[in-house]
Scaffold this motif. Structure first.
Motif, mmCIF file in Angstrom:
data_model
loop_
_atom_site.group_PDB
_atom_site.id
_atom_site.type_symbol
_atom_site.label_atom_id
_atom_site.label_comp_id
_atom_site.label_asym_id
_atom_site.label_seq_id
_atom_site.Cartn_x
_atom_site.Cartn_y
_atom_site.Cartn_z
ATOM 1 N N THR A 182 0.852 -1.181 0.000
ATOM 2 C CA THR A 182 0.000 0.000 0.000
ATOM 3 C C THR A 182 0.891 1.236 0.000
ATOM 4 O OG1 THR A 182 -0.077 -0.071 2.422
ATOM 5 C CG2 THR A 182 -1.912 -1.100 1.236
ATOM 6 N N LEU A 183 0.284 2.401 -0.174
ATOM 7 C CA LEU A 183 1.035 3.646 -0.050
ATOM 8 C C LEU A 183 1.308 3.912 1.428
ATOM 9 C CD1 LEU A 183 -0.832 5.971 -2.582
ATOM 10 C CD2 LEU A 183 1.304 4.708 -2.927
ATOM 11 N N LYS A 184 2.512 4.357 1.746
ATOM 12 C CA LYS A 184 2.870 4.630 3.132
ATOM 13 C C LYS A 184 1.927 5.641 3.768
ATOM 14 C CE LYS A 184 7.800 3.504 3.287
ATOM 15 N NZ LYS A 184 9.166 4.038 3.494
ATOM 16 N N GLU A 185 1.513 6.633 2.986
ATOM 17 C CA GLU A 185 0.662 7.700 3.525
ATOM 18 C C GLU A 185 -0.699 7.194 3.966
ATOM 19 O OE1 GLU A 185 -1.257 9.396 -0.657
ATOM 20 O OE2 GLU A 185 0.559 10.335 0.144
ATOM 21 N N ARG A 186 -1.087 6.014 3.469
ATOM 22 C CA ARG A 186 -2.393 5.442 3.842
ATOM 23 C C ARG A 186 -2.391 4.946 5.284
ATOM 24 N NH1 ARG A 186 -6.587 3.074 0.477
ATOM 25 N NH2 ARG A 186 -7.952 1.797 1.779
ATOM 26 N N GLY A 187 -1.216 4.509 5.762
ATOM 27 C CA GLY A 187 -1.110 4.019 7.136
ATOM 28 C C GLY A 187 -1.843 2.711 7.379
ATOM 29 N N PHE A 188 -1.987 1.910 6.346
ATOM 30 C CA PHE A 188 -2.728 0.642 6.451
ATOM 31 C C PHE A 188 -1.864 -0.445 7.073
ATOM 32 C CE2 PHE A 188 -3.740 -3.507 4.500
ATOM 33 C CZ PHE A 188 -5.047 -3.656 4.935
ATOM 34 N N GLU A 189 -2.469 -1.236 7.949
ATOM 35 C CA GLU A 189 -1.776 -2.367 8.562
ATOM 36 C C GLU A 189 -2.518 -3.645 8.209
ATOM 37 O OE1 GLU A 189 1.299 -4.156 10.246
ATOM 38 O OE2 GLU A 189 1.107 -1.961 10.374
ATOM 39 N N TYR A 190 -1.865 -4.519 7.473
ATOM 40 C CA TYR A 190 -2.494 -5.774 7.055
ATOM 41 C C TYR A 190 -2.515 -6.760 8.224
ATOM 42 C CZ TYR A 190 -3.170 -10.246 4.682
ATOM 43 O OH TYR A 190 -3.631 -11.476 4.314
ATOM 44 N N GLU A 191 -3.716 -7.235 8.566
ATOM 45 C CA GLU A 191 -3.876 -8.180 9.673
ATOM 46 C C GLU A 191 -4.432 -9.521 9.214
ATOM 47 O OE1 GLU A 191 -2.776 -7.668 12.526
ATOM 48 O OE2 GLU A 191 -2.470 -5.503 12.630
ATOM 49 N N GLY A 192 -4.661 -9.651 7.925
ATOM 50 C CA GLY A 192 -5.280 -10.852 7.392
ATOM 51 C C GLY A 192 -6.202 -10.454 6.253
ATOM 52 N N LEU A 193 -6.714 -11.432 5.516
ATOM 53 C CA LEU A 193 -7.531 -11.116 4.346
ATOM 54 C C LEU A 193 -8.770 -10.303 4.698
ATOM 55 C CD1 LEU A 193 -7.331 -14.421 2.235
ATOM 56 C CD2 LEU A 193 -6.133 -12.259 1.858
ATOM 57 N N ASP A 194 -9.311 -10.478 5.904
ATOM 58 C CA ASP A 194 -10.485 -9.703 6.292
ATOM 59 C C ASP A 194 -10.198 -8.208 6.327
ATOM 60 O OD1 ASP A 194 -12.137 -11.877 6.473
ATOM 61 O OD2 ASP A 194 -11.945 -12.116 8.645
ATOM 62 N N SER A 195 -8.942 -7.839 6.590
ATOM 63 C CA SER A 195 -8.597 -6.417 6.672
ATOM 64 C C SER A 195 -8.608 -5.744 5.301
ATOM 65 C CB SER A 195 -7.222 -6.243 7.335
ATOM 66 O OG SER A 195 -6.193 -6.834 6.563
ATOM 67 N N LEU A 196 -8.730 -6.523 4.219
ATOM 68 C CA LEU A 196 -8.805 -5.969 2.864
ATOM 69 C C LEU A 196 -10.241 -5.698 2.422
ATOM 70 C CD1 LEU A 196 -6.193 -8.274 1.066
ATOM 71 C CD2 LEU A 196 -5.830 -5.959 1.948
ATOM 72 N N ARG A 197 -11.180 -5.909 3.323
ATOM 73 C CA ARG A 197 -12.599 -5.795 2.978
ATOM 74 C C ARG A 197 -12.908 -4.435 2.342
ATOM 75 N NH1 ARG A 197 -16.793 -8.798 4.233
ATOM 76 N NH2 ARG A 197 -15.482 -10.008 5.705
ATOM 77 N N GLY A 198 -13.624 -4.476 1.210
ATOM 78 C CA GLY A 198 -14.061 -3.274 0.532
ATOM 79 C C GLY A 198 -12.993 -2.587 -0.306
ATOM 80 N N MET A 199 -11.792 -3.153 -0.389
ATOM 81 C CA MET A 199 -10.699 -2.520 -1.108
ATOM 82 C C MET A 199 -10.582 -3.058 -2.529
ATOM 83 S SD MET A 199 -7.864 -2.540 2.003
ATOM 84 C CE MET A 199 -6.573 -1.741 1.045
ATOM 85 N N ASN A 200 -10.010 -2.258 -3.416
ATOM 86 C CA ASN A 200 -9.617 -2.713 -4.757
ATOM 87 C C ASN A 200 -8.168 -3.180 -4.667
ATOM 88 O OD1 ASN A 200 -12.065 -2.035 -6.083
ATOM 89 N ND2 ASN A 200 -11.447 0.106 -6.116
ATOM 90 N N VAL A 201 -7.946 -4.454 -4.914
ATOM 91 C CA VAL A 201 -6.638 -5.058 -4.676
ATOM 92 C C VAL A 201 -6.062 -5.603 -5.984
ATOM 93 C CG1 VAL A 201 -5.360 -6.810 -3.389
ATOM 94 C CG2 VAL A 201 -7.321 -5.658 -2.330
ATOM 95 N N GLY A 202 -4.876 -5.157 -6.346
ATOM 96 C CA GLY A 202 -4.227 -5.618 -7.567
ATOM 97 C C GLY A 202 -3.687 -7.024 -7.432
ATOM 98 N N VAL A 203 -3.967 -7.852 -8.423
ATOM 99 C CA VAL A 203 -3.458 -9.222 -8.473
ATOM 100 C C VAL A 203 -2.916 -9.490 -9.876
ATOM 101 C CG1 VAL A 203 -5.006 -10.090 -6.687
ATOM 102 C CG2 VAL A 203 -5.744 -10.142 -9.068
#
Length: 250
Positions: A123-144
């Motif tokens: 993620t972008l550093k400025e977002r301040g996101f902390e990944y805790e598991g797949l549930d923490s990605l809920r509602g996000m657009n995720v590149g694969v």
């Protein structure tokens, strides 16, 4: 002294050595003294440069096979074609492939993997996101990455939108432009691409991996068990040498 035994002994030793060499030769792929490999570029792990192949996967594969007495040739081709060529015994092996039940039915996997690969969330550093598991990605657009073998949990996930990114570089640019909120990618690949683009100060990798697993040099269906054993033993010796200490990939 038995003079007959004295004169026959050197001849017998040479015969045994010649026979052992013949057995080893018969155990090797049909390309004899040249191992012809294929792969698709995986920037940061294996790169196609004007000077020739480079990257840790290439270094390990080449060094181990050369220690076994081979010359090594590598062609970069699309991933599906690489798998087809090796499955048809038209090439000897593929560098940088993960193991699945389906692939084990097609290719000959050695016991020893080249290295263990980890997929992280970027993620972008400025977002301040902390990944805790797949549930923490809920509602996000995720590149694969299309065609990449993610875990079954990732493939089955429906609580976030999986957005195709043609390459890791394009995924990073999509991230910077806000077209995706996060991306799933190999740590070493993103490290290399981030340095090339000069954006490492803008992106952040999750400490917790999404998934991880061994990455192999696999061989064609016609490869003998004797060759696979020799390769695995040679790779183990290489891992115990100082040459393998690369960026914590042990």
């Amino acid at each position: 002294m038995n003079h007959t035994q004295y004169f026959l002994l050197p001849w017998a030793v040479r015969l045994r050595k010649a026979f052992a060499g013949l057995v080893l030769l018969l155990a090797l792929p049909a390309s004899a003294q040249t191992i012809h490999l294929v792969t698709e570029e995986w920037p940061g792990l294996i790169d196609d440069t004007p000077q020739g192949p480079s990257g840790v996967l290439w270094d390990i594969s080449r060094d181990v096979l050369e220690s076994m007495g081979y010359d090594v040739k590598l062609d970069f081709v699309p991933w599906k074609r690489a798998q087809r060529l090796v499955s048809e015994n038209s090439r000897d092996g593929i560098i940088g492939i993960g193991i699945t039940d389906e692939r084990e039915k097609i290719f000959r996997f050695p016991e020893e993997a080249l290295l263990v690969s980890e997929t992280a969330v970027y993620t972008l550093k400025e977002r301040g996101f902390e990944y805790e598991g797949l549930d923490s990605l809920r509602g996000m657009n995720v590149g694969v990455s299309p065609g990449y073998v993610y875990s079954s949990e990732v493939r089955a996930a429906t609580h976030f939108e999986q957005v195709d990114m043609p390459t890791i570089e394009s995924g990073l640019k999509m991230l910077l432009l806000g077209r995706i909120d996060a991306m799933l990618a190999n740590r070493n690949v993103v490290r290399g691409q981030g340095e090339r683009l000069g954006i490492t100060h803008q992106i952040r990798a999750s400490e917790k991996p999404v998934s991880g697993g061994p990455v192999y040099l696999v061989f064609s269906p016609g490869t003998s068990s004797e060759f696979l054993e020799t390769f695995s033993q040679s790779l183990k010796r290489y891992k115990n040498s100082g040459a393998y200490a690369v960026d914590g990939l042990r």
